[in-house]
Every structure is written in structure tokens, then in C-alpha cells.
Design a protein around this motif. Structure first.
Motif, mmCIF file in Angstrom:
data_model
loop_
_atom_site.group_PDB
_atom_site.id
_atom_site.type_symbol
_atom_site.label_atom_id
_atom_site.label_comp_id
_atom_site.label_asym_id
_atom_site.label_seq_id
_atom_site.Cartn_x
_atom_site.Cartn_y
_atom_site.Cartn_z
ATOM 1 N N GLY A 107 39.619 42.139 40.385
ATOM 2 C CA GLY A 107 40.717 42.336 39.111
ATOM 3 C C GLY A 107 42.058 42.755 39.979
ATOM 4 O O GLY A 107 42.056 42.779 41.126
ATOM 5 N N TYR A 108 42.990 43.042 38.992
ATOM 6 C CA TYR A 108 44.106 43.666 39.476
ATOM 7 C C TYR A 108 44.143 44.940 40.325
ATOM 8 O O TYR A 108 43.435 46.023 39.957
ATOM 9 C CB TYR A 108 45.162 43.869 38.223
ATOM 10 N N ILE A 109 44.782 45.107 41.421
ATOM 11 C CA ILE A 109 44.991 46.227 42.149
ATOM 12 C C ILE A 109 46.098 46.956 41.621
ATOM 13 O O ILE A 109 47.283 46.501 41.900
ATOM 14 C CB ILE A 109 44.819 46.068 43.648
ATOM 15 N N THR A 110 46.166 47.911 41.141
ATOM 16 C CA THR A 110 47.200 48.723 40.682
ATOM 17 C C THR A 110 47.810 49.569 41.548
ATOM 18 O O THR A 110 46.764 50.090 42.454
ATOM 19 C CB THR A 110 47.147 49.498 39.248
ATOM 20 N N LYS A 111 48.858 50.257 41.740
ATOM 21 C CA LYS A 111 49.454 51.155 42.658
ATOM 22 C C LYS A 111 48.738 52.482 42.407
ATOM 23 O O LYS A 111 48.592 53.166 43.571
ATOM 24 C CB LYS A 111 50.884 51.402 42.410
ATOM 25 N N SER B 224 43.655 39.319 42.159
ATOM 26 C CA SER B 224 43.351 39.905 43.420
ATOM 27 C C SER B 224 44.092 39.133 44.860
ATOM 28 O O SER B 224 44.383 39.749 45.756
ATOM 29 C CB SER B 224 42.076 40.574 43.704
ATOM 30 N N ILE B 225 44.155 37.796 44.435
ATOM 31 C CA ILE B 225 44.767 37.066 45.470
ATOM 32 C C ILE B 225 46.196 37.183 45.398
ATOM 33 O O ILE B 225 46.804 37.411 46.531
ATOM 34 C CB ILE B 225 44.173 35.450 45.184
ATOM 35 N N SER B 226 46.884 36.994 44.109
ATOM 36 C CA SER B 226 48.314 36.830 44.465
ATOM 37 C C SER B 226 48.841 37.677 43.086
ATOM 38 O O SER B 226 50.262 37.446 42.710
ATOM 39 C CB SER B 226 48.596 35.265 44.350
ATOM 40 N N GLY B 227 48.437 38.460 42.426
ATOM 41 C CA GLY B 227 48.795 38.972 41.078
ATOM 42 C C GLY B 227 48.459 38.335 40.067
ATOM 43 O O GLY B 227 48.419 38.853 38.871
ATOM 44 N N GLY B 228 48.059 37.082 40.070
ATOM 45 C CA GLY B 228 47.815 35.994 38.879
ATOM 46 C C GLY B 228 48.912 36.260 37.785
ATOM 47 O O GLY B 228 49.872 36.210 38.121
ATOM 48 N N PRO B 229 48.332 36.588 36.487
ATOM 49 C CA PRO B 229 49.377 36.735 35.395
ATOM 50 C C PRO B 229 50.214 37.870 35.446
ATOM 51 O O PRO B 229 51.340 37.806 34.817
ATOM 52 C CB PRO B 229 48.265 36.573 34.112
ATOM 53 N N ASN C 262 49.955 41.437 47.132
ATOM 54 C CA ASN C 262 49.642 40.886 48.699
ATOM 55 C C ASN C 262 48.376 41.838 49.182
ATOM 56 O O ASN C 262 48.612 42.669 49.948
ATOM 57 C CB ASN C 262 50.962 41.061 49.436
ATOM 58 N N THR C 263 47.099 41.312 48.594
ATOM 59 C CA THR C 263 45.878 42.220 49.020
ATOM 60 C C THR C 263 45.824 41.873 50.474
ATOM 61 O O THR C 263 45.229 42.740 51.100
ATOM 62 C CB THR C 263 44.963 41.623 48.137
ATOM 63 N N GLU C 264 46.037 40.788 51.170
ATOM 64 C CA GLU C 264 45.507 40.467 52.419
ATOM 65 C C GLU C 264 46.287 41.404 53.388
ATOM 66 O O GLU C 264 45.968 41.508 54.597
ATOM 67 C CB GLU C 264 45.965 39.067 52.930
ATOM 68 N N LYS C 265 47.333 41.971 53.127
ATOM 69 C CA LYS C 265 48.239 43.098 53.897
ATOM 70 C C LYS C 265 47.115 44.472 53.936
ATOM 71 O O LYS C 265 47.454 45.086 55.002
ATOM 72 C CB LYS C 265 49.261 43.253 53.331
ATOM 73 N N GLY D 71 40.641 31.599 40.235
ATOM 74 C CA GLY D 71 40.122 31.561 38.826
ATOM 75 C C GLY D 71 40.513 32.742 37.902
ATOM 76 O O GLY D 71 40.664 33.926 38.629
ATOM 77 N N CYS D 72 40.740 32.460 36.768
ATOM 78 C CA CYS D 72 41.017 33.750 35.833
ATOM 79 C C CYS D 72 40.320 33.808 34.691
ATOM 80 O O CYS D 72 40.656 33.235 33.793
ATOM 81 C CB CYS D 72 42.677 33.533 35.626
ATOM 82 N N PRO D 73 38.972 34.465 34.580
ATOM 83 C CA PRO D 73 38.594 34.794 35.763
ATOM 84 C C PRO D 73 37.672 33.726 36.099
ATOM 85 O O PRO D 73 37.274 32.710 35.620
ATOM 86 C CB PRO D 73 37.393 35.886 35.329
ATOM 87 N N PRO D 74 37.142 33.619 37.476
ATOM 88 C CA PRO D 74 36.242 32.677 38.011
ATOM 89 C C PRO D 74 35.011 32.782 37.547
ATOM 90 O O PRO D 74 34.606 33.678 36.856
ATOM 91 C CB PRO D 74 36.135 33.110 39.593
ATOM 92 N N ARG D 75 34.313 31.641 37.249
ATOM 93 C CA ARG D 75 33.085 31.511 36.547
ATOM 94 C C ARG D 75 32.120 32.022 37.581
ATOM 95 O O ARG D 75 32.195 32.203 39.015
ATOM 96 C CB ARG D 75 32.614 30.150 36.354
#
Lengths: 375, 126, 343, 188
Positions: free
Chosen positions: D99-103, D129-134, D144-147, D157-161
Motif C-alpha cells: 500500500g501507500y507509504i506515507t511520510k 508502493s511502486i509509483s504512488g498509484g492513484p 519513490n520506494t526504490e530509493k 495492480g490496484c490492488p493486485p489479485r
């Protein structure tokens, strides 16, 4: 991270401050519960939310009305159709249109299916918190057929984005009626069986009866919503108080339970599943023909300037949205009144004086959706 | 006498083995497992929060009351162990007397139990 | 044949017997692995899911091997605020106490050229008392783990563990005592042979069996008595801060205790390695009878785990002190009376 | 830990968020035994054990969290692959960012990641979690999780099955077998 709370308290030597969260298997979604414990008794509880605050209200202001619908989905992913419904019905009344007759039926059925799956997951989460792992897994198993039904209609398992202004996105697929009736029959049998287990198992009863009692008065003062409120004996259901869609014509009763303890809150949810099945069975035979949405371009929606408060009965209680339109393509302001936020704030007073071991049972019997609280 | 010592020699072997085996295994594990140094790997886990204060607090006195009551009863039960093996021993008179004695003993134990119960020493939280 | 005779003679020496008896450690380790696998499969059946079925054939037979390899090559973390010797000592003491329990348990008899040999690492005339005493050491192990970690969840778990174990140690002792009253001995071998003469003690004192069973479940810390590891309250209880093989040891020690506990139930109440009442051994060797009964007891334990929610900690202590303790006293009086009548 | 004062102190100073995020992870497996093991077939055996026992950290964060729960439950049942949830990071191998990582949540997440023992893997589940999604333009989410985490598997996926999550695990298993995951390549 949690500096402010800690600097304010003075602990006795026999007390300790225990953080439950943000990563804690208490509930789906992170939140922080600070408990001051003396032995096993909770002396004080503080709740800190906002770990998954996404700024949904702000995002909604920067989207066209159609683009808003997928964002409302993600407010509470367990009740996405309710969230769609509350937003769309608000915009509909701003626009001065009504959904078509067929769409009303489809929406009602979808709303009740959502309620069933949300309650099943809620009871399951609660069961695992009192150590009843098997019940949790059974509940998830019961939930899967409902999810496939929803998926059959909307194409998604969780975030459906199904409701449109004046209708729904797609028509019902062929064979939906038969499959629904068959599935609901099975689920009714299984839920009745689980109900029997949950009202007769002596260990379970010992764990839940008289635990976390929320009195009728306190429930009303705190503004607790939904099954948590009806479990305290308050007869309040938006479907009866302020009926929408087909609910004025449907035959159903508001489930309440008198004692306000953990057992009652879960019992209300179980009975509501059965009641929802009954509602769907009423609707599904009478679905009329005709169009499933109003014929106009959804990309060019421009409601008249004005404001509206619309509300529906979410699986977790009264879900309301206050929508202000300034006559452009985007809403000027959307304020969400979520049920889970009110339910969550009842948690600290309830936990005070409870056992550490009951804390999990009480917290998850409220079945509040962290994502919706944080928005 | 040597019979008793004989029967405890395997126990001693197991005791030594029980201490050596895990320690040796842990040394091997330490050698072959990867190691890394992240910023706060060794900090205490508390659900992702930074712990406040030490965990070793002065714990609630109720736990110690439990322990005291337990010690009393366990020692009393311990007195019964030698009795069970011999009370059907010599003759009828001996048996009768020993049974009466033990019934009295258990009664006293039970009165003590009732007292502890009444005083609330067995209550989890008062 | 002379070699076998020689082997039996050699095993008369306690030193040799002790060293050879270390096989028992391997055997109970293996049975612990089997038990974990059985639990995952059987619990899966209860919960309508398949359980492990990919690793090692369609029954997931190698699942536990993979887990063991993983744990073996995982980084070992000792938290910086932990009391390091105590933290390290917890699982070791738990494991040692399980070994020490296993050493005194007789596993059956083998007949060879007309004479019967006992399959036991050691025999002592107080083995019931000894096993109970050694089992109590695991309380200290869990407390060491909880206190040494310097983690609040662990500490709560450790204190819960103490309170719970204390409540059940007395009923457990009294239940063993009632068996000893009937058998006139604290020796497991005598207890089994007495059951062969009279009847299984489960029939002679059903109340004692229930008290012993419940107290044993509580002592082993299995659902519904797993308050020390209540996941939703205390994460992983006393073992929250343990990783790698340290955690593996603690985990295995739990299952070793469960297996030896099942052996105790079989010996004390289910007639040990003797056959069925009235029917005899049915040409099945006594050792297999023993293993079969232990298997049944373990399956019942897993079944209970799948079927019940967790009991709250205050209810646990209440059950121990206010229900089981009086009943175990009543059972003791009953057992003494029956023993007098029978003799 | 230096900045958080010990027992008895009235105040607990809290690290600035930015500092925690920047804390650099250095991988110091310099042991000769370890290097030697990597050259022998024993490493394959170890990898087989690791890939078949991927215990993940229970940490539902959003919509994907619900699908994560469902994946562990009867209909999909990750236990088939030996994948089970653990609540303590000390016993977990895989962190699923579901899911979303918040600050606000980021420091806690980073701490949990730090506390997991090596070898460990990250699975990014869902668009958020990949790019921020919606929520890519939200003021409170990190996109930017990969950072911050050495991500091995991305599951869109939003969400992936649930099937997709299982597929993600399978891909991770393949990566481990091929020694292509981040810990074995050494570029954390």
C-alpha cells in the motif's frame, strides 16, 4: 514519531508505556495505540491515527466528477460501492437527476453484497484477535464467493468504481441471478452454522460476554456508528432513518442487541449478514428492464452551483459526504464524514480499565477501517 | 546406592549434551549466516515504534502473591509423594492410620486454600 | 545372535546406555518435525485449505527441512539492550529440559529369546516425580527468554507464563500423585504394569485424566492456553526478539515438550505400551502400540488447537486454581479409596 | 539509538524523519566462510531452503493489505508454498509493502526493515508502493520506494489479485534460485 504524547506523562515505577502499532496484527491498517499498563490492566489509552493519510479530500478537489469515483473507492476498500454510492447520489441531487429504475435495483443489490463481504471480513479479523484462527479462515472462505459475485458484475475484487451518475457502469451479466441465489443460500447455511458456534461455544462466550461494554448513552454521545452502535441497543440505521434507493419499499428490520458488549457487536454483524441476504432475495426477482444508466456524457458533468450532504448506511455506519459545487467540472470541496473515525474515538475510553488481553477483542470488535479514518 | 547413581548417569550425559549441542549449533550458525549492519538493526522491536523507557519495570505485586501461594501448595503436595508409595505397607492398622493422617493433612491444605481464596490471593486483578 | 546378546550386555553399563540413548534425542527431534508437519496439514484440513503441498512432493514432506535450512542460515540478532547470556540461555534451557524429560520416559519393551528388555535410556524409581520436576524447568527457560530480551511484549509474556504455569503445576502434580497412589509407585514401568493388571487408569479415574489433560495442555502452552504467544496481543510473546536458529530451538523445544507430554498421557492414563483391554496386543509389538497411542494424543491436541479460541489469562489462572485444584484433590481421595479397595 | 534517552528519562527525543530515511544500509559479509560457501553447491541447497520458506511480515497497509490477508487464507493459501505470515520482523524474510507509504509511516517502516535479519527481500505490492498509484500527487505519500528499500519484486495492480501476489512470490523464488536477488548480487 510519538514524542508529544510521551513527554506529557509521568509513569509510576510499576507502570509501563506500551506501543501497539503502527505495525501490529490488531487490525487491517496501521495505527498507533499507546497503552499505559499496570500489570495486565490498561490504565490509560491514547490513539494516534494518520499513518496512512493520503489526502483524499484534497485529491478530490483536483479531479473531474468522473475521476473522483475511483478515488472514493480507495477511502475504505471494504465498502467501495458504498463510497461510490454516497458520492454519486450527492452529485445526482446536485444535478437534479435520478438513477434509472433498473440501476436502483442493481445498486441496492451491490450495496448489500458489499455489506456481506465487509462483515464477513470484520468478523474474521475479530475472530483471529481472540485466537480463533479457524473461524477467521472459515470467514474468508465464505467471503470468496461473494467477491466473485462482485467481480462478475464489476470486474474488480475490491475497488469497483461501479456506480455512475444516474446509473451504474455495466449491466448485470447473464446468469447473475441464478448464481447469486445459489451462493446466498450456501452462505446463509454457513453463517447460521457459525452463528451457532459463536453463541454456544463456552470458551468463546467467556471471552466475549460482558467485555468492553459500551452503554447506550456513551455510544450516542461518542457518535459511534453502525453495528457498533446498534450493538449498544440504539435503533439507528440510515436505511430506515433517511431511506435512499429502494429501501423505502423493502421489508427488513434494523438489527439491535441490548448489552453493548463485544459479543453483541459481533452478533449484530452476523445477523445483518442474514438480513442482507433476505434483502437481496427480495430485490433480485423484481429487477425491471430498461436502461441501466441515464443517457448523457459522463465526461462533461457540470452540476449547478450549490451544496449537498448525502449519506448512506455503510457496512460500518453512517457514511456522509458534503459536496460543494461551484459550477465547474471539478467539485469545489468534498468533506467526508466517515463512520470509522467516530467508532475509533470510542476506543480509548472503552479500553481504560480493561485487560491487556481484552484489548485486541475490543479494538477489532469495533471493526473500524483505518484507511477510511485516515483518508 | 550405586543403582541410583547408575540411573542418573544417562541423565548427566543428556544434560551435558543438552548444553553442548545448542551452543555448538549456534556457533556454526553464527559462522555461516550472513551479517549486515543496518542503522538500527539491534534496537528493540516494538511494532515499529521507538520504545519508551526500559522494559524491566517493577512488576505488579499480584504476580508475586501467586508465586508465594504456589510455593506453599507445591511444598505441601511434595509431602504426599513419599506417602503414596508406602501407605499400603505393613498392616491394616498402619494403612488406616496413614490414610486418616493424610485426610487430615489434605483438609488442612484445603482450609488454607479456602483462606487464600477468601483473601483474594488467587484473584488475577483485584 | 551372540553379538546381540553382547550388545544387550554392553547396554547394561549406564555410561554406554547414556551415550547410545542420545539416539532418543534424534528420534524425538524427528517426531517433532513430523508433528509440525502433521499440524500444518491437519490444521489445513480443519481450516479447509491444503496446507504445504509444493515442497517435496504433493504432501509437502520436505517443507520442514526447507524451514530448518532457512533458519539455520539466517542472521542471528541479539538486541543491543538485551541481557545477552540470559537471552541466549532461554532456548537452550528449554531444549535441555525437553531432553531431560525424554531421558526418563520408557518407550516400550522388546522381547528377545524369551526375556523382555525395556526400551528406556534409564530407569529410576521416582521417574514420575523426576519428569514433572524437569518439566517445570521450562518455566525458567521462558522467563529467561522474556526477561533477557528487554522487550515489553516479551516481558508481559514471561509474567503471564509464570502465572499460568504456577496455577497448573499443583493440579498436575496431584493428578500424577493419584496415578501413583493406584500404582503404588512413582516408577513409570510399575505404573504401566499395574495398568496391565487392573485397567487403564483413564477408566479408573476419568476425573484425573481430565484434570491431567487440561493441566498438561496449559503447561505446554498450546491453544486454548497459548497466552504467552498470543499473536494479536503480544506479537510472538516471549520469543519476539528471537531470530534464526535461536528461535528455531525455542520453537522445537515447544514441540518436544508436546511430544514428551503426549508420552506422559499415554504412560499414566492410556496403559503405556500394553494392548487394548480384553483384546491384548493383537500381535502388534508393544513399541508400536506406544507410538500409535502417542500419535492419537497428538492428533487430539492439534484438533483442540483448530477448534477453540484462546482463553484470557485471568480465566486461565481461575480455571487452574478454582476448578482444577479442588477437583484434583477430590480425585486424589477417590484414587486412594479405589486403591484400598483394589488391594 | 543514541538520541533516544534511556530508562527513567522524562523526555524521549525523536530523530528527525529525514535522518532516518537516509540511514544507509551497508552489507558487511566479509567472512571467508561465506565467500567459500557461495562457490560450492551447498549454496544451492541453502537457496532451496530459503526460497521454500519465505515468511512474510504481517503488515496490511491498504487495499493491498486486504488482498494479502486473502492470499494467506483458504481460497489461495500461501501455506502451500511454505509461505506463512509472521508478526515479528525478527522471524520474517520478506517485507511486503502493501500500500501507500506515507511520510508519517516511513520511519516505522524503515525501522521494521532494519530490524529484519539477513537475508531479506522486499516485495512492492500494488501501484501505490511502486509509483504512488492513484495518490502519486498527494502531499503525504512517498512515491519513490526504490530509493529507500532494495526492492526485488514489483507487483502492479490496484490492488493486485491474490494470484498476482502468489506469482510475485514465485518470481522471487526464481530469482533466489538464479542467485539474482539483491542480497546475493550484493548491491543493496
Amino acid at each position: 514519531m510519538n514524542g508529544e504524547i510521551e513527554t506529557q506523562i509521568n509513569l509510576k515505577p510499576s507502570e509501563m508505556l506500551l506501543h501497539l502499532g503502527p505495525q501490529h496484527p490488531l487490525q487491517p491498517g496501521p495505527f498507533l495505540l499507546d497503552l499505559v499498563l499496570e500489570g495486565e490492566t490498561v490504565k490509560d489509552a491514547t490513539l494516534e491515527m494518520g499513518f496512512i493519510h493520503k489526502g483524499i479530500e484534497k485529491i478530490l478537489e483536483n479531479r473531474t466528477y468522473l475521476q473522483c469515483i475511483p478515488i472514493t473507492d480507495r477511502m475504505c476498500y471494504l465498502a467501495s460501492i458504498s463510497n461510490n454510492e454516497v458520492f454519486c447520489s450527492g452529485v445526482e441531487s446536485l444535478m437534479g437527476i435520478e438513477p434509472t429504475e433498473r440501476a436502483k435495483y442493481i445498486r441496492t443489490i451491490m450495496l448489500e453484497l458489499t455489506r456481506i463481504q465487509s462483515h464477513l471480513l470484520g468478523i474474521g479479523e475479530y475472530a483471529t484477535d481472540i485466537g480463533f484462527l479457524s473461524m477467521f479462515l472459515w470467514m474468508i472462505r465464505e467471503r470468496e464467493p461473494i467477491i466473485s459475485l462482485l467481480e462478475m458484475v464489476t470486474g474488480a475484487r475490491l475497488n469497483h468504481s461501479f456506480v455512475r451518475f444516474g446509473g451504474v457502469a455495466y449491466d448485470l451479466p447473464a446468469g447473475f441471478k441464478e448464481k447469486t441465489l445459489r451462493t446466498l443460500n450456501e452462505i446463509r447455511k454457513k453463517v447460521e452454522k457459525h452463528d451457532e458456534i459463536m453463541s454456544r461455544d463456552s470458551v468463546y462466550l467467556k471471552r466475549t460476554k460482558g467485555v468492553g461494554v459500551l452503554s447506550r448513552k456513551a455510544a450516542m454521545e461518542l457518535g459511534v456508528a453502525g453495528p457498533a452502535m446498534r450493538g449498544s441497543g440504539v435503533d439507528y440505521d440510515i436505511r430506515k432513518v433517511d431511506p435512499y434507493l429502494l429501501y423505502p419499499d423493502l421489508d427488513f428490520k434494523v438489527i439491535t442487541a441490548p448489552n453493548g458488549d463485544v459479543f453483541d457487536r459481533v452478533k449484530v454483524r452476523l445477523s445483518e449478514i442474514l438480513e442482507s441476504i433476505y434483502i437481496i432475495e427480495q430485490c433480485i426477482d423484481m429487477i425491471p428492464g430498461g436502461p441501466f444508466k441515464q443517457g448523457y456524457n459522463p465526461y462533461l458533468i457540470k452540476p449547478k452551483p450549490g451544496e449537498v450532504y448525502s449519506r448512506v448506511e455503510d457496512p460500518r455506519g453512517e457514511m456522509g459526504m458534503y459536496i460543494v459545487s461551484d459550477g465547474t467540472f471539478k467539485p469545489y470541496r468534498v468533506k467526508v464524514r466517515g463512520p470509522a473515525f467516530a467508532t475509533m474515538q470510542a476506543l480509548p475510553p472503552l479500553l481504560k480499565g480493561a485487560y491487556m488481553a481484552d484489548n485486541a477483542a475490543i479494538a477489532s470488535s469495533m471493526d473500524s477501517c483505518t484507511s477510511e479514518v485516515d483518508r | 546406592m550405586s543403582g541410583i547413581i547408575d540411573s542418573f548417569i544417562p541423565v548427566a550425559i543428556f544434560l551435558v549434551f543438552g548444553f553442548v549441542m545448542p551452543v555448538a549449533t549456534m556457533i556454526i550458525v553464527k559462522q555461516i549466516s550472513p551479517r549486515s549492519q543496518a542503522g538500527r538493526k539491534l534496537s528493540t522491536y516494538e511494532s515499529g515504534s521507538v520504545p519508551f523507557g526500559d522494559a524491566r519495570i517493577m512488576f505488579n505485586v499480584q504476580y508475586y502473591l501467586f508465586a508465594i501461594v504456589f510455593v506453599i501448595f507445591d511444598v505441601e503436595v511434595m509431602f504426599l509423594y513419599p506417602w503414596v508409595t508406602v501407605y499400603l505397607g505393613v498392616d491394616k492398622f498402619f494403612t488406616t492410620m496413614s490414610v486418616i493422617e493424610v485426610v487430615l493433612f489434605v483438609l488442612v491444605l484445603f482450609v488454607g486454600y479456602l483462606y487464600a481464596l477468601k483473601k483474594g490471593a488467587l484473584q488475577w486483578v483485584k | 545372535m551372540d553379538y546381540i546378546q553382547l550388545a544387550f550386555d554392553l547396554l547394561g553399563n549406564p555410561w554406554i546406555r547414556g551415550v547410545v540413548g542420545l539416539i532418543v534425542v534424534g528420534v524425538i527431534f524427528f517426531s517433532a518435525i513430523v508433528m509440525v508437519w502433521l499440524e500444518r496439514k491437519f490444521l489445513g484440513d480443519i481450516q479447509t485449505r491444503p496446507g504445504p503441498n509444493r515442497v517435496g512432493g504433493r504432501f509437502g514432506l520436505l517443507q520442514l527441512v526447507a524451514d530448518a535450512i532457512k533458519l539455520f542460515t539466517k542472521e542471528d540478532i541479539v538486541p543491543e539492550n538485551a541481557d545477552k547470556p540470559v537471552h541466549a540461555g532461554g532456548p537452550i534451557v528449554a531444549l535441555t529440559s525437553a531432553f531431560l524429560m525424554a531421558v526418563a520416559v520408557p518407550y516400550g519393551v522388546v522381547s528377545f529369546e524369551g526375556s523382555e528388555y525395556l526400551l528406556a535410556v534409564t530407569t529410576m524409581d521416582i521417574s514420575a516425580l523426576y519428569v514433572e520436576a524437569v518439566a517445570a524447568v521450562s518455566i525458567i527457560a521462558l522467563f529467561m527468554a522474556g526477561w533477557g530480551s528487554n522487550n515489553k511484549y516479551s516481558l508481559l509474556g514471561a509474567f503471564r507464563n509464570i502465572a499460568r504455569m504456577l496455577g497448573y503445576e499443583v493440579p498436575l502434580g496431584l493428578a500424577v500423585l493419584s496415578v501413583a497412589v493406584m500404582a503404588q509407585s512413582l516408577d513409570f514401568v510399575q505404573i504401566v504394569s499395574r495398568q496391565e493388571q487392573l485397567a487403564w487408569f483413564i477408566f479408573m479415574q476419568p476425573l484425573g485424566f481430565i484434570v491431567f489433560g487440561v493441566a498438561l495442555l496449559a503447561d505446554l502452552g498450546r491453544i486454548p492456553f497459548d497466552q504467552i504467544e498470543a499473536e494479536e496481543e503480544l506479537i510472538a510473546g516471549v520469543f519476539t526478539e528471537y531470530s534464526s536458529m535461536r528461535w528455531g530451538f525455542a520453537f522445537f523445544a515447544e514441540y518436544l515438550h508436546a511430544i514428551v507430554g503426549a508420552c506422559l498421557v499415554v504412560i499414566l492414563f492410556l496403559g503405556g505400551w500394553s494392548g487394548l483391554p480384553f483384546l491384548g496386543t493383537l500381535f502388534i509389538p508393544p513399541v508400536l502400540w506406544f507410538v500409535g497411542k502417542v500419535f492419537v494424543v497428538i492428533m487430539v491436541m492439534i484438533w483442540i488447537r483448530g477448534a477453540l479460541p484462546r482463553v484470557r489469562i485471568d480465566q486461565v489462572t481461575d480455571l487452574g486454581w478454582k476448578v482444577l485444584f479442588p477437583y484434583s484433590l477430590i480425585n486424589l481421595v477417590w484414587a486412594a479409596a479405589v486403591a484400598m479397595v483394589v488391594s | 539509538m543514541g538520541e533516544v534517552e534511556g530508562a527513567g528519562s522524562e523526555t524521549a527525543k525523536v530523530r528527525p524523519i529525514q535522518k532516518i530515511i537516509d540511514a544507509h544500509v551497508t552489507f558487511t559479509t566479509t567472512s571467508a566462510i561465506h565467500d567459500f560457501l557461495k562457490k560450492t553447491p551447498l549454496q544451492d541447497l541453502i537457496n532451496w531452503g530459503r526460497k521454500n520458506s519465505l515468511w512474510f511480515l504481517t503488515q496490511p497497509m491498504g487495499c493491498c493489505g486486504i488482498e494479502m490477508i486473502c492470499t494467506g487464507a483458504p481460497h489461495y493459501d500461501t501455506d502451500r508454498f511454505g509461505i506463512i505470515p509472521r508478526c515479528s520482523p525478527r522471524q520474517a524474510d520478506v517485507m511486503i509493502i502493501s500500500g501507500y507509504i506515507t511520510k508519517k509511516y516511513m520511519p516505522a517502516l524503515k525501522l521494521l526493515w532494519d530490524q529484519m535479519p539477513e537475508p531479506k527481500w522486499v516485495i512492492c505490492m500494488g501501484d501505490c508502493s511502486i509509483s504512488g498509484g492513484p495518490f502519486w500527487e498527494s502531499y503525504s505519500t512517498i512515491i519513490n520506494t526504490e530509493k529507500y528499500f532494495p526492492v526485488d519484486i514489483y507487483i502492479p495492480g490496484c490492488p493486485p489479485r491474490p494470484e498476482q501476489l502468489i506469482q510475485g512470490f514465485v518470481e522471487l523464488q526464481k530469482k533466489i534460485t538464479a542467485k539474482q536477488d539483491r542480497t546475493q548480487k550484493g548491491d543493496t
